[in-house]
Design a protein around this motif. Structure first.
Motif, PDB file in Angstrom:
ATOM      1  N   LEU A 202       3.834  62.490  51.882  1.00  0.00           N
ATOM      2  CA  LEU A 202       2.564  61.978  51.359  1.00  0.00           C
ATOM      3  C   LEU A 202       2.706  60.544  50.862  1.00  0.00           C
ATOM      4  N   GLN A 203       3.812  60.249  50.182  1.00  0.00           N
ATOM      5  CA  GLN A 203       4.027  58.905  49.646  1.00  0.00           C
ATOM      6  C   GLN A 203       4.159  57.874  50.752  1.00  0.00           C
ATOM      7  N   ASN A 204       4.898  58.207  51.813  1.00  0.00           N
ATOM      8  CA  ASN A 204       5.072  57.275  52.929  1.00  0.00           C
ATOM      9  C   ASN A 204       3.757  57.005  53.643  1.00  0.00           C
ATOM     10  N   ILE A 205       2.965  58.048  53.835  1.00  0.00           N
ATOM     11  CA  ILE A 205       1.661  57.888  54.482  1.00  0.00           C
ATOM     12  C   ILE A 205       0.751  57.009  53.626  1.00  0.00           C
ATOM     13  N   ALA A 206       0.747  57.248  52.316  1.00  0.00           N
ATOM     14  CA  ALA A 206      -0.083  56.452  51.398  1.00  0.00           C
ATOM     15  C   ALA A 206       0.371  54.995  51.367  1.00  0.00           C
ATOM     16  N   ASP A 207       1.679  54.762  51.336  1.00  0.00           N
ATOM     17  CA  ASP A 207       2.205  53.391  51.283  1.00  0.00           C
ATOM     18  C   ASP A 207       1.840  52.614  52.543  1.00  0.00           C
ATOM     19  N   ASP A 208       1.877  53.279  53.686  1.00  0.00           N
ATOM     20  CA  ASP A 208       1.540  52.615  54.949  1.00  0.00           C
ATOM     21  C   ASP A 208       0.075  52.192  54.970  1.00  0.00           C
ATOM     22  N   LEU A 209      -0.815  53.048  54.456  1.00  0.00           N
ATOM     23  CA  LEU A 209      -2.236  52.694  54.405  1.00  0.00           C
ATOM     24  C   LEU A 209      -2.475  51.546  53.441  1.00  0.00           C
ATOM     25  N   THR A 210      -1.791  51.570  52.304  1.00  0.00           N
ATOM     26  CA  THR A 210      -1.929  50.485  51.327  1.00  0.00           C
ATOM     27  C   THR A 210      -1.495  49.156  51.926  1.00  0.00           C
ATOM     28  N   LYS A 211      -0.421  49.183  52.697  1.00  0.00           N
ATOM     29  CA  LYS A 211       0.093  47.971  53.321  1.00  0.00           C
ATOM     30  C   LYS A 211      -0.894  47.404  54.348  1.00  0.00           C
ATOM     31  N   ARG A 212      -1.577  48.285  55.054  1.00  0.00           N
ATOM     32  CA  ARG A 212      -2.477  47.832  56.114  1.00  0.00           C
ATOM     33  C   ARG A 212      -3.841  47.397  55.595  1.00  0.00           C
ATOM     34  N   LEU A 213      -4.416  48.156  54.657  1.00  0.00           N
ATOM     35  CA  LEU A 213      -5.795  47.896  54.242  1.00  0.00           C
ATOM     36  C   LEU A 213      -5.976  47.784  52.734  1.00  0.00           C
ATOM     37  N   SER A 214      -4.899  47.822  51.980  1.00  0.00           N
ATOM     38  CA  SER A 214      -4.973  47.779  50.510  1.00  0.00           C
ATOM     39  C   SER A 214      -5.843  48.905  49.970  1.00  0.00           C
ATOM     40  N   ILE A 215      -5.770  50.066  50.605  1.00  0.00           N
ATOM     41  CA  ILE A 215      -6.459  51.266  50.142  1.00  0.00           C
ATOM     42  C   ILE A 215      -5.406  52.236  49.617  1.00  0.00           C
ATOM     43  N   ASP A 216      -5.587  52.696  48.375  1.00  0.00           N
ATOM     44  CA  ASP A 216      -4.612  53.582  47.745  1.00  0.00           C
ATOM     45  C   ASP A 216      -5.092  55.029  47.795  1.00  0.00           C
ATOM     46  N   LEU A 217      -4.213  55.921  48.218  1.00  0.00           N
ATOM     47  CA  LEU A 217      -4.501  57.353  48.233  1.00  0.00           C
ATOM     48  C   LEU A 217      -3.896  58.025  47.010  1.00  0.00           C
ATOM     49  N   GLN A 218      -4.582  59.047  46.488  1.00  0.00           N
ATOM     50  CA  GLN A 218      -4.079  59.849  45.379  1.00  0.00           C
ATOM     51  C   GLN A 218      -4.094  61.322  45.792  1.00  0.00           C
ATOM     52  N   PHE A 219      -3.090  62.084  45.329  1.00  0.00           N
ATOM     53  CA  PHE A 219      -2.969  63.477  45.733  1.00  0.00           C
ATOM     54  C   PHE A 219      -2.732  64.385  44.527  1.00  0.00           C
TER      55      PHE A 219
END
Length: 539
Positions: free
Chosen positions: A381-398
């Protein structure tokens, strides 16, 4: 669009002579004007080729410098000066000055009337523009037919790249290659090699320079394909200057328009399916929480939505975190939520076996139902969230629920995951992943005010609630041990290192002080709870 250099290479205009450096004649020519007015630049649009006899400059041609400056500032394509009527020749100083300011001067010979030249140039430009417009509309009709016939986007991009004979790439909002033309099938570098070099700006269309395999600069154009306002797709065209005639920017924009309809249609189809999944999840959670529920074969009912038979079921509750003031816009929130959901849909299935993703009804949140035991879930989950943050500056929370052994207990894991997510948000926990923590009876009083808790403790325990005297403290301690050992005198006496009769005496004292039968089950429950709630103030 034709430039001045292009026009002068056409045979019918071969009598016109460019007197300045050709590299200054690269602006497009969109129209032609004839004028003898020195302030004509105030009344013409950009990219005009101005024709004149320079009548008012016959006494002093250096006065033409101001005209050249004004046309240069207006982004005129050039100045055509006819000789033989008012000027025998063009003063070399005028040519030298025009060269110095990078503005093209064209000599129009005596034999060519300006009126006829104007007509010929305009007819040529209009014919070309009509041809380009017709081609663009042909592209729209052809690809609209593909849209009606439900052709895939990959097929559309392949056909479009073949039509314009140029490499074409469709890039999704995550800046990943969505589809690419067949030009890359035999290329030494994939389409990703070129996309990784691009930085997409805010403009709907733009041309930028990137490097090829030999580290040489070449031109790339991209056009916004808008199914989303804040996060559009992009149609990228490599070497647009090599696109054969009569393809124009308008033709590329028409292709982008058709693509946007195709993406929008696919999005709406997917949303309809997601809505069915949401309704199924909502119904399953509600029924599993209801008292006296009837058994349901959820695996059979949920086969369409990815439910499978397994020994471990766990729910992960997810959403996108708001970070700035623009996030308050409803449309922005919807797009961010949709992007987060699609990102999880595409990435989770590559790391976790038999995972099914659902949107949560009436929210911008979603849940992932994980149907097998996953040891490294938090890392994934952390790796998937970090990749999205890097691409679009969108942070996921779980928020992560506990594991259960049957599909009938999914509602329990769902409630735990949602509770963990809400705690993470309300407590401002910095981590992006929060595991549900099992709670005891004390957690029921977490939202009750301290004064109400103190009142309950004092009514229940009387003087034993918050004792100050040593004798009262000892009585409270004896009562707590006695209740913890299920009212067994022997175990209580052993734990406190006193005689059994001492325990009996103290318990009788507690009963008299409290005024109730300690052995009554309802009284015993209240006493246990009051002792627990008042414990912190008695340390």
């Amino acid at each position: 669009m034709k430039t001045l250099v292009d026009l002068l290479q056409i045979p019918r205009f071969s009598d016109l002579k460019l007197l300045t450096n050709p590299k200054y004649a690269e602006l497009p020519v969109e129209s032609i004007e004839i004028s003898e007015t020195p302030d004509i630049s105030f009344y013409i649009p950009e990219h005009i080729l101005l024709l004149t006899t320079a009548m008012i400059y016959q006494e002093d041609q250096t006065r033409m410098f101001a005209l050249i400056d004004s046309l240069k500032e207006k982004k005129a394509a050039g100045l055509g000066i006819k000789v033989g009527r008012f000027l025998d020749e063009i003063d070399p100083k005028v040519i030298q000055y025009a060269d110095s300011v990078h503005f093209p001067i064209v000599l129009v010979p005596t034999s060519i009337p300006l009126g006829r030249l104007l007509h010929q140039l305009l007819s040529f430009l209009w014919d070309k523009q009509t041809e380009q417009l017709s081609y663009a509309l042909d592209i729209q009709r052809r690809f609209s037919s593909l849209l009606v016939n439900d052709v895939s986007i990959a097929r559309f991009i392949a056909d479009f790249g073949r039509s314009i004979n140029t490499p074409v790439i469709l890039v999704d909002p995550y800046k990943q290659v969505y589809a690419a033309s067949k030009h890359f099938s035999k290329a030494s570098k994939p389409a990703e090699f070129y996309i990784d070099q691009l930085i997409f700006g805010q403009k709907k269309s733009e041309s930028v320079l990137i490097e090829d395999l030999d580290q040489k600069k070449f031109l790339v154009s991209y056009f916004s394909v808008e199914t989303n306002h804040y996060f559009p797709h992009s149609l990228v065209v490599l070497n647009p200057e090599k696109i054969p005639y009569p393809v124009s920017n308008f033709a590329l924009e028409q292709a982008s328009l058709v693509l946007s309809f195709m993406l929008y249609k696919n999005q709406k189809v997917q949303e309809s399916y997601d809505l069915l999944k949401t309704d199924f999840l909502t119904r399953m959670i509600e029924i599993q929480q209801a008292p006296n529920q009837h058994p349901r074969d959820w695996l059979d009912l949920g086969t369409t939505y990815g439910l499978v038979k397994a020994r471990h079921y766990r729910v992960v509750y997810a959403s996108c975190k708001q970070k700035n003031t623009s996030d308050s816009k409803i449309k922005y929130q919807e797009e961010v939520s949709q992007l987060g959901f699609k990102w999880l849909s595409s990435k989770l299935k590559h790391h976790i076996k038999d995972v099914s993703l659902f949107k949560v009804k009436n929210t911008q949140h979603c849940v992932a139902l994980i149907q097998h035991k996953q040891e490294n879930l938090e890392s994934i989950l952390q790796n998937i969230a970090d990749d999205l943050t890097k691409r679009l500056s969108i942070d996921l929370q779980f928020g992560v629920g506990n594991i259960y052994g049957t599909i009938d207990d999914v509602a329990k894991s769902y409630i735990e995951a949602k509770t963990a997510y809400e705690e993470m948000s309300s407590l401002s926990i910095t981590t992006s992943i929060y595991q549900y923590q099992q709670k005891g009876m004390r957690s029921l009083f977490e939202k009750i005010g301290p004064s109400d808790i103190a009142y309950f403790c004092e009514i229940t325990l009387k003087d034993l609630a918050y004792p100050k005297e040593a004798s009262s403290i000892e009585l409270r301690k004896t009562l707590k041990y006695y209740l913890d050992f299920n009212c067994e005198i022997a175990r209580t006496a052993k734990a406190l290192f006193v005689h059994r009769n001492t325990i009996k005496y103290r318990i009788d004292q507690c009963s008299n002080l409290i005024g109730k039968n300690i052995h009554d089950p309802s009284v015993s429950l209240d006493l246990r709870l009051a002792l627990e709630l008042s414990e912190e103030n008695n340390l």
